[in-house]
Design a protein around this motif. Structure first.
Motif, mmCIF file in Angstrom:
data_model
loop_
_atom_site.group_PDB
_atom_site.id
_atom_site.type_symbol
_atom_site.label_atom_id
_atom_site.label_comp_id
_atom_site.label_asym_id
_atom_site.label_seq_id
_atom_site.Cartn_x
_atom_site.Cartn_y
_atom_site.Cartn_z
ATOM 1 N N LEU A 40 55.993 33.653 49.443
ATOM 2 C CA LEU A 40 56.568 34.161 48.202
ATOM 3 C C LEU A 40 55.509 34.774 47.303
ATOM 4 N N TYR A 41 54.333 34.140 47.265
ATOM 5 C CA TYR A 41 53.264 34.616 46.374
ATOM 6 C C TYR A 41 51.918 34.319 47.012
ATOM 7 N N ASP A 42 51.048 35.337 47.052
ATOM 8 C CA ASP A 42 49.716 35.152 47.636
ATOM 9 C C ASP A 42 48.610 35.744 46.762
ATOM 10 N N GLY A 43 48.910 35.915 45.483
ATOM 11 C CA GLY A 43 47.889 36.448 44.587
ATOM 12 C C GLY A 43 47.706 37.948 44.684
ATOM 13 N N GLY A 44 48.661 38.648 45.306
ATOM 14 C CA GLY A 44 48.565 40.108 45.434
ATOM 15 C C GLY A 44 47.825 40.574 46.664
ATOM 16 N N LYS B 82 33.497 30.387 49.362
ATOM 17 C CA LYS B 82 33.971 31.520 50.156
ATOM 18 C C LYS B 82 34.524 32.629 49.270
ATOM 19 N N THR B 83 35.340 32.260 48.276
ATOM 20 C CA THR B 83 35.929 33.265 47.392
ATOM 21 C C THR B 83 34.863 33.948 46.541
ATOM 22 N N ALA C 28 41.719 36.929 44.995
ATOM 23 C CA ALA C 28 42.991 36.237 45.256
ATOM 24 C C ALA C 28 42.789 34.940 46.023
ATOM 25 N N GLY C 29 41.600 34.762 46.588
ATOM 26 C CA GLY C 29 41.315 33.515 47.278
ATOM 27 C C GLY C 29 41.327 32.321 46.356
ATOM 28 N N GLY D 220 36.955 48.394 45.633
ATOM 29 C CA GLY D 220 37.601 47.768 44.483
ATOM 30 C C GLY D 220 38.773 46.902 44.909
ATOM 31 N N LEU D 221 39.554 47.365 45.879
ATOM 32 C CA LEU D 221 40.668 46.557 46.391
ATOM 33 C C LEU D 221 40.151 45.327 47.131
#
Length: 437
Positions: free
Chosen positions: A103-107, A324-325, A275-276, A267-268
């Motif tokens: 449903l949601y993964d931070g984009g 990691k993030t 998002a991690g 940038g992406l």
């Protein structure tokens, strides 16, 4: 023997003539179009483009749910572990169908699709740039071929002239008007001109081989460049403003556009890495059943009675991920800065390429203009010296000097002409991203 020679030589000449007739004149545009379809490096670039498009389709598919089917089957044998009358063998089977959707993964999915779209566009730009590079490579080889073919004519005329001079010198030597040493010098000059003529043909064959290599043509392909001519006025025509050409080169350059996309991709990547640290929400559902034998019920009844269904919602919140993030975000930021440096480097490189084209072209135009005057003087000197030699007023050394000066003047003028036109065509390329010949 003489009769055999008389038969063989005409046959060889006829074969050579037929071979020459088999050659097809290809224009520059024909070479470019053929290379567009057959050049292996370009075709490999097209495959990379296709691969990027497939990666984009895969990224878009991340919005669809997953659906899996699983089944398991087991057979057990317990010969001494069962009571009297019971079967020592047992069979178990299970069947399940499970589905899941994030449903949601931070984009992550949205940014991955954007990244894939930019990556596919970048591959298309790289393919187009590969085609442009191919056009300029063909241009350089093609103009070199035109120069070498015309140079063959110069050296053949020089060889024919020195042969006539040697024959004339032989007659003068036999009449006692020149020495045997002077005659030997004239013969040596003819042999040198013959060598230069052969060498010019070898250079032309080498350039032709380079063109075949670019076009991916086989050894038996019979091609030659089509005739192209330019007037002296075209060669010496004024060049456009260099600042304007540089501005147009910046606007048309596909490498710069590719670096711009690389900056956006980086940038992406930064957003995907960030998002991690975001929570993730997913929904899962499954349905399963099973059968065990021996059993008192039928297979279908057992499957119906053992049917179970589940649905659940999962929330995942990262707390510690061993940096990691943070590391992924920093690395993505480094790629952004690297893309900025590539862009700056390319702009500098373009300015040097455009300026270099102008410097080379102007120098070639100046050499061509000077060589025309030199050629006129050398031609007059050669004519007068040749006439004076026939009258016995000059010796063989002066005749050879005038002959070599004329040949060099013609070669210099020819070389300067084609160098100037190559430079003008490259300036045309920087301004319009196209080449016409």
């Amino acid at each position: 023997m003489k009769q055999l020679t008389a038969i063989i030589i005409p046959a060889l000449l006829t074969a050579h003539t037929l071979h020459a007739r088999e050659k097809e004149a290809w224009s520059y545009s024909q070479c470019v179009e053929y290379a567009r379809e057959h050049n292996i490096d370009l075709r490999k670039s097209l495959l990379s483009e296709k691969s990027a498009e497939l990666s984009l389709e895969e990224a878009k598919a991340q919005w669809t749910p997953t659906l899996d089917f699983a089944t398991g089957h087991a057979y057990a044998n317990t010969p001494w572990g069962v009571g009297q009358g019971a079967s020592p063998n047992a069979y178990n089977s299970s069947y399940s169908l499970s589905a899941g959707w994030t449903l949601y993964d931070g984009g992550v999915r949205t940014n991955t699709i954007k990244r894939g779209s930019l990556g596919a566009e970048q591959r298309r730009l790289e393919t187009a740039q590969a085609m442009r590079t191919l056009e300029t490579d063909i241009l350089q080889v093609y103009i070199n071929l035109l120069y070498n073919r015309e140079a063959i004519g110069i050296y053949e005329e020089a060889e024919a002239l020195s042969r006539a001079q040697a024959e004339r010198g032989k007659a003068l030597m036999e009449s006692g008007r020149i020495s045997r040493v002077d005659y030997s010098r004239l013969v040596s000059q003819h042999e040198q001109d013959l060598y230069e003529s052969v060498n010019a043909r070898a250079s032309y064959s080498t350039r032709l081989m380079e063109l075949k290599q670019i076009l991916e043509l086989g050894i038996d392909a019979g091609i030659e460049p089509d005739s192209v001519s330019w007037t002296d006025a075209e060669v010496l025509s004024a060049l456009p403003d260099i600042s304007d050409s540089y501005s147009l080169a910046l606007d048309n350059d596909l490498v710069l556009k590719s670096y711009g996309l690389e900056r956006e991709i980086a940038g992406l990547d930064t957003e995907i890495a960030r998002a991690g640290a975001m929570p993730k929400i997913s929904v899962n559902a499954s349905a399963g059943t099973g059968y065990m034998a021996p059993a008192s019920t039928s297979f279908g009844t057992a499957l119906r009675r053992n049917l179970s269904e589940t649905i659940g919602l999962t929330l995942s919140v990262p707390i510690l991920d061993q940096k990691k993030t943070k590391t992924a975000t920093a690395q993505a930021r480094v790629r952004e800065m690297d893309a900025d440096l590539d862009t700056e480097k390319r702009r500098t490189q373009l300015s040097q390429l455009v300026e270099g084209s102008y410097i080379d072209t102007r120098a070639a135009q100046a050499r061509f203009e000077a060589s025309l005057r030199q050629l006129e003087s050398a031609q007059l000197t050669s004519d007068l010296t040749n006439e004076q030699f026939s009258l016995g007023y000059v010796d063989a050394i002066e005749l050879m000097s005038a002959h070599n000066d004329l040949t060099e003047a013609r070669r210099s003028a020819l070389q300067a002409k084609y160098m100037a036109m190559l430079g003008k065509k490259m300036i045309e390329y920087w301004r319009t991203a196209t080449i016409t010949l």
